[in-house]
Each structure stands twice: as structure tokens, then as C-alpha cells.
Design an enzyme around this catalytic site. Structure first.
Site, mmCIF file in Angstrom:
data_model
loop_
_atom_site.group_PDB
_atom_site.id
_atom_site.type_symbol
_atom_site.label_atom_id
_atom_site.label_comp_id
_atom_site.label_asym_id
_atom_site.label_seq_id
_atom_site.Cartn_x
_atom_site.Cartn_y
_atom_site.Cartn_z
ATOM 1 N N SER A 177 0.857 -1.194 0.000
ATOM 2 C CA SER A 177 0.000 0.000 0.000
ATOM 3 C C SER A 177 0.888 1.237 0.000
ATOM 4 O O SER A 177 2.048 1.173 0.460
ATOM 5 C CB SER A 177 -0.862 -0.005 1.267
ATOM 6 O OG SER A 177 -1.474 1.261 1.455
ATOM 7 N N TYR A 233 -1.793 -0.382 10.678
ATOM 8 C CA TYR A 233 -2.016 -0.832 9.293
ATOM 9 C C TYR A 233 -0.773 -0.546 8.451
ATOM 10 O O TYR A 233 -0.286 -1.411 7.715
ATOM 11 C CB TYR A 233 -3.245 -0.111 8.708
ATOM 12 C CG TYR A 233 -3.497 -0.397 7.247
ATOM 13 C CD1 TYR A 233 -4.071 -1.602 6.849
ATOM 14 C CD2 TYR A 233 -3.152 0.530 6.260
ATOM 15 C CE1 TYR A 233 -4.295 -1.878 5.506
ATOM 16 C CE2 TYR A 233 -3.375 0.267 4.916
ATOM 17 C CZ TYR A 233 -3.947 -0.935 4.539
ATOM 18 O OH TYR A 233 -4.174 -1.206 3.213
HETATM 19 N N1 NAP Z 1 -8.776 -0.224 -1.050
HETATM 20 C C1 NAP Z 1 -7.701 0.531 -0.861
HETATM 21 O O1 NAP Z 1 -7.780 1.777 -0.832
HETATM 22 C C2 NAP Z 1 -6.342 -0.117 -0.704
HETATM 23 C C3 NAP Z 1 -5.211 0.707 -0.749
HETATM 24 C C4 NAP Z 1 -3.966 0.130 -0.589
HETATM 25 C C5 NAP Z 1 -3.841 -1.233 -0.394
HETATM 26 N N2 NAP Z 1 -4.951 -2.008 -0.344
HETATM 27 C C6 NAP Z 1 -4.769 -3.447 -0.099
HETATM 28 O O2 NAP Z 1 -5.423 -4.187 -1.099
HETATM 29 C C7 NAP Z 1 -5.780 -5.468 -0.594
HETATM 30 C C8 NAP Z 1 -7.224 -5.787 -0.954
HETATM 31 O O3 NAP Z 1 -8.062 -4.855 -0.284
HETATM 32 P P1 NAP Z 1 -9.430 -4.309 -0.897
HETATM 33 O O4 NAP Z 1 -9.344 -2.838 -0.902
HETATM 34 O O5 NAP Z 1 -9.794 -5.031 -2.135
HETATM 35 O O6 NAP Z 1 -10.390 -4.675 0.321
HETATM 36 P P2 NAP Z 1 -11.763 -5.510 0.398
HETATM 37 O O7 NAP Z 1 -12.693 -5.079 -0.674
HETATM 38 O O8 NAP Z 1 -12.208 -5.401 1.809
HETATM 39 O O9 NAP Z 1 -11.276 -7.013 0.090
HETATM 40 C C9 NAP Z 1 -10.449 -7.678 0.990
HETATM 41 C C10 NAP Z 1 -10.371 -9.124 0.578
HETATM 42 O O10 NAP Z 1 -9.515 -9.822 1.503
HETATM 43 C C11 NAP Z 1 -10.194 -11.003 1.945
HETATM 44 N N3 NAP Z 1 -9.762 -11.375 3.280
HETATM 45 C C12 NAP Z 1 -9.790 -10.626 4.411
HETATM 46 N N4 NAP Z 1 -9.339 -11.335 5.453
HETATM 47 C C13 NAP Z 1 -8.992 -12.569 4.978
HETATM 48 C C14 NAP Z 1 -8.467 -13.746 5.566
HETATM 49 N N5 NAP Z 1 -8.195 -13.814 6.875
HETATM 50 N N6 NAP Z 1 -8.249 -14.821 4.769
HETATM 51 C C15 NAP Z 1 -8.525 -14.782 3.446
HETATM 52 N N7 NAP Z 1 -9.037 -13.679 2.827
HETATM 53 C C16 NAP Z 1 -9.270 -12.595 3.596
HETATM 54 C C17 NAP Z 1 -11.672 -10.627 1.891
HETATM 55 O O11 NAP Z 1 -12.491 -11.774 1.759
HETATM 56 P P3 NAP Z 1 -13.274 -12.494 2.955
HETATM 57 O O12 NAP Z 1 -13.780 -11.446 3.873
HETATM 58 O O13 NAP Z 1 -14.324 -13.237 2.209
HETATM 59 O O14 NAP Z 1 -12.285 -13.407 3.581
HETATM 60 C C18 NAP Z 1 -11.718 -9.820 0.616
HETATM 61 O O15 NAP Z 1 -11.835 -10.671 -0.494
HETATM 62 C C19 NAP Z 1 -5.507 -5.416 0.919
HETATM 63 O O16 NAP Z 1 -4.289 -6.055 1.194
HETATM 64 C C20 NAP Z 1 -5.393 -3.931 1.202
HETATM 65 O O17 NAP Z 1 -4.563 -3.659 2.313
HETATM 66 C C21 NAP Z 1 -6.194 -1.487 -0.497
#
Ligand code: NAP
Length: 266
Positions: A139, A152
Site C-alpha cells: 500500500s 495498518y
Molecule cells: N482499497 C484501498 O484503498 C487499498 C489501498 C492500498 C492497499 N490495499 C490493499 O489491497 C488489498 C485488498 O483490499 P481491498 O481494498 O480489495 O479490500 P476488500 O474489498 O475489503 O477485500 C479484501 C479481501 O480480503 C479477503 N480477506 C480478508 N481477510 C482474509 C483472511 N483472513 N483470509 C482470506 N481472505 C481474507 C476478503 O475476503 P473475505 O472477507 O471473504 O475473507 C476480501 O476478499 C488489501 O491487502 C489492502 O490492504 C487497499
């Protein structure tokens, strides 16, 4: 590596957000995708809507045996593994003085150790094959810490250093690593805490789309890029912070207000 109909890709966090968009982008290119997350019904629905035949794999990346079984099942079903995306993650934004240890431990277990578990589960298959690619979803918060996101940011910085070292460790093995640094992306990552996000945060409907990020990730894999910053502002901010954290403070205050860097001076 080129992504196409012979690519077997395993994506964690595929049930929503960036992982789901990646699954779509991969399936559109003809890849066979292992869809890993905890929410079985969302994974099954996704597998049914994607073009081609894919594999829903219920697992928890915080549990080494759970993710190891999911990877093993995918390799058995798809006949191998070419691309691993360690994307699953959670976020809890709160000042450290108020944040419960349980939240910090959860983020550590999923974001940081979850990445280690995922990579360790998949690496033997990639090494045995002598080719493959790993994507680690860090991130912008792993490049520069933000108030309210201390724990985080720490998990995202841990992923960054892990992946940087791994890319070099795997030199000559045929396996490579790309680290992704997204800025604010329009997903459900913060849905559970919308009411208490810091003032500087600019996520929400106007944030960058996960679909656009997914396309950029596939390009970065095909080019064997060391890293991908999305959007480009993230790269500028990370570089400026590396050279002069004080100058980065000033730019962030101008762009995001005082709450982004409230401490003035050295
Ligand atoms: N959105 C942003 O602004 C942003 C910015 C920088 C980095 N990121 C990174 O991008 C990645 C994806 O995030 P996102 O924004 O797409 O968030 P999201 O929409 O909340 O999706 C998160 C995903 O992770 C899965 N997950 C969570 N805990 C888990 C576990 N213990 N085991 C297996 N799967 C798990 C969730 O599925 P289940 O709940 O079904 O398990 C979901 O599919 C993360 O690493 C986040 O830190 C996001």
C-alpha cells in the site's frame, strides 16, 4: 511471464474489491483462477459469473494450514501454478492510544503473516517448476505512515520489505516478484469504519477504480516490474518522503489538510 489461457493464477482476497477485479481481468485473458477468501458463497458466485472454469477455495490466510491446503487443492485441480497474488487484507484505522491490541494482532495475522503463509505455501511449486510470478499487495501506507493508520501502515511496510528481499532472493530461480502500492481504491476495505476515518482520507466513490488497478497489475507482471504505484501520486509521495520527510509533510498538508501531517518542524 505472459498471461493467457495457459496461466494458472491463485488470488487471495478474491471475494471482493481489488482481488475480485483481478480475478475478472485474469479470467478475461483466459487464465484459470483459484479464488481464495473466507466467504464461500461470494467465491462460488464469482466463479459462476466469470468466463471459463475456475476454483473457489475457502481459506483463511491467517492460518498456515488453511492457506496451504487451498494452494495444494488448486495445484491439483488446475495442474500447476504460475501466478500467485497475495492480496487478502484488512484495515482498522484508529489512533494507537485508542486501538485495541486485538485489532493490531488481526491486521498483523492477515496482512503481514498472511502474506508469509501464502508465499510459503506456493513457493515450492513455483521453484520446482522453475518459473512463475508472485504479486504482493502492499500500500502507499507502506511507503509513508499516516496518523490513524500506524498499525495498518506497519503491516504494509513489513510486506514491502519482505517482497523486496524476496525478489532478490529468487534471482536465477525463474520466479519473480512485483510489489503493488495502491493509493486509495474504491473498495469495501473501510466499509466497517466509514464513520471514523481520518480527515485526510480521500477514499469513497471518487477514489481510483479496482478494475483499472487490476489491468495495471497484469501489465506489471508481464513486464516483470519491480513495483507498481497506483496512482502515480503514490510514487511521487514515496520518493519525496525518502528524500525529505519534512517536504513530504508540507506537500501532504497542502493536498490533504493539516490532519495528514500535524506535527510541524523537524
Ligand atoms: N482499497 C484501498 O484503498 C487499498 C489501498 C492500498 C492497499 N490495499 C490493499 O489491497 C488489498 C485488498 O483490499 P481491498 O481494498 O480489495 O479490500 P476488500 O474489498 O475489503 O477485500 C479484501 C479481501 O480480503 C479477503 N480477506 C480478508 N481477510 C482474509 C483472511 N483472513 N483470509 C482470506 N481472505 C481474507 C476478503 O475476503 P473475505 O472477507 O471473504 O475473507 C476480501 O476478499 C488489501 O491487502 C489492502 O490492504 C487497499
Amino acid at each position: 511471464m505472459q498471461i493467457g489461457s495457459r496461466t494458472r493464477a491463485f488470488v487471495t482476497g478474491a471475494s471482493r474489491g481489488i482481488g475480485r477485479s483481478l480475478a475478472h481481468a485474469l479470467a478475461q485473458r483466459g487464465a484459470t483462477v483459484g479464488l481464495a477468501a473466507r466467504s464461500t458463497s461470494a467465491l462460488e458466485a464469482l466463479a459462476a459469473e466469470l468466463p471459463g472454469a475456475h476454483h473457489p477455495l475457502t481459506c483463511d490466510v491467517a492460518l498456515p494450514a488453511s492457506i496451504a491446503t487451498a494452494v495444494e487443492d488448486f495445484v491439483a485441480a488446475a495442474g500447476g501454478l504460475d501466478l500467485l497474488v497475495a492480496n487478502a487484507g484488512i484495515a482498522h484505522y484508529e489512533p494507537i492510544a485508542e486501538q485495541g491490541l486485538e485489532m493490531i494482532e488481526n491486521m498483523t495475522a492477515v496482512n503481514w503473516l498472511g502474506t508469509v503463509h501464502t508465499v510459503q505455501a506456493a513457493l515450492p511449486y513455483l521453484l520446482e517448476q522453475g518459473r512463475g510470478h508472485i504479486v504482493v499487495m502492499s500500500s502507499g501506507a507502506g511507503l509513508r505512515g499516516f496518523p490513524g493508520a500506524a498499525a495498518y501502515s506497519a503491516t504494509k511496510a513489513a510486506q514491502r520489505m519482505f517482497a523486496e528481499a524476496l525478489r532478490h532472493e529468487l534471482a536465477g530461480s525463474g520466479v519473480s516478484v512485483t510489489i503493488v502500492y495502491p493509493g486509495e481504491i474504491r473498495t469495501s476495505l473501510h466499509d466497517h469504519e466509514r464513520g471514523r476515518m481520518p480527515e485526510w482520507y480521500r477514499g469513497g466513490p471518487d477514489a481510483a477504480s479496482p478494475e483499472a488497478l487490476a489491468k495495471r497489475i497484469l501489465k506489471a507482471v508481464e513486464r516483470d516490474s519491480r513495483h507498481l504505484h497506483y496512482r502515480p501520486f503514490v510514487k511521487g509521495m514515496g520518493m519525496l518522503h525518502g528524500v525529505s520527510p519534512g517536504a513530504a509533510d508540507r506537500v501532504l498538508r497542502r493536498l490533504r489538510g493539516d490532519s495528514a501531517a500535524p506535527r510541524r518542524g523537524r
